[in-house]
Scaffold this motif. Structure first.
Motif: not given
Length: 213
Positions: A96, A151, A146, A9
């Protein structure tokens, strides 16, 4: 077999986001950002009356920030050096949730800091995009990084063989966010995170069926 793969991320992992975002919504929109728990939307309140913003009002603010204010962002300490070290051992992809509209700007933002890696501007859960990357690249081992627990749950369901590192690199909110239950580890410092990631890459063993470390 192809090279190992690290899927990371960006916001609060590679780049500070909530602090510059809070400064901008205060200056430009009369909105205060005070994160008291893990709820991002609930942290946004009107300065005049203290009323929380409706959920439908949050994404337009985020979209506006990513459209015009990404220059306010700055790297999490140690993130770019860690990416350089990790990039010597693995391919890196930045996954992202800024959406496709801001994918190119995010790539330029990171490239200017020395991280020249593919950027995928997704929306929603990251399990399916991670699954697609694994099917396309067939890495010998993969690591996912992340800051959001949801997620990690998504990736655990779609790609259980991926090592999952929960990182919240922004000190202003890290203490308010509990460790993600579907992550293998929670590390908020890039020095320690780099060591953990490189160890997973060196061992070259998929997470599924392995002991959590």
């Amino acid at each position: 077999m192809t090279r190992p793969l690290v899927i990371t991320d960006c916001d609060e992992v590679l780049m500070h986001m909530v602090v510059p975002f809070a400064q901008w919504v205060d200056e430009a929109h009369g909105v205060l950002f005070r994160m008291e728990d893990a709820s991002f939307a609930g942290a946004l309140k009107r300065k005049e009356c203290g009323t929380p913003l409706e959920a439908a009002e949050v994404w337009p603010l985020l979209d506006g920030f990513f459209r015009t204010e990404m220059a306010r962002q700055y790297p999490i300490r140690g993130a770019m050096a860690a990416m350089t070290a990790i990039g010597a051992a693995a391919d890196i992809v930045v996954l992202t949730n800024v959406g496709p509209a801001h994918q190119a700007a995010r790539g330029a933002q990171l490239s200017a800091l020395g991280l020249c890696a593919p950027v995928i501007g997704s929306r929603g859960g990251k399990g399916e995009p991670v699954r697609r990357l694994l099917d396309e690249r067939k890495p010998s081992v993969a690591v996912f990084i992340d800051d959001l627990a949801g997620h990690h749950a998504s990736v655990a369901a779609a790609a259980p063989e991926v090592w999952r590192l929960h990182m919240v690199g922004e000190p202003a909110i890290a203490g308010k966010i509990a460790p993600a239950p579907h992550a293998h580890a929670r590390i908020d410092d890039w020095g320690a995170a780099q060591d953990w990631i490189l160890a997973r890459l060196s061992q070259n063993i998929p997470a599924a069926g392995s002991e959590q470390v």
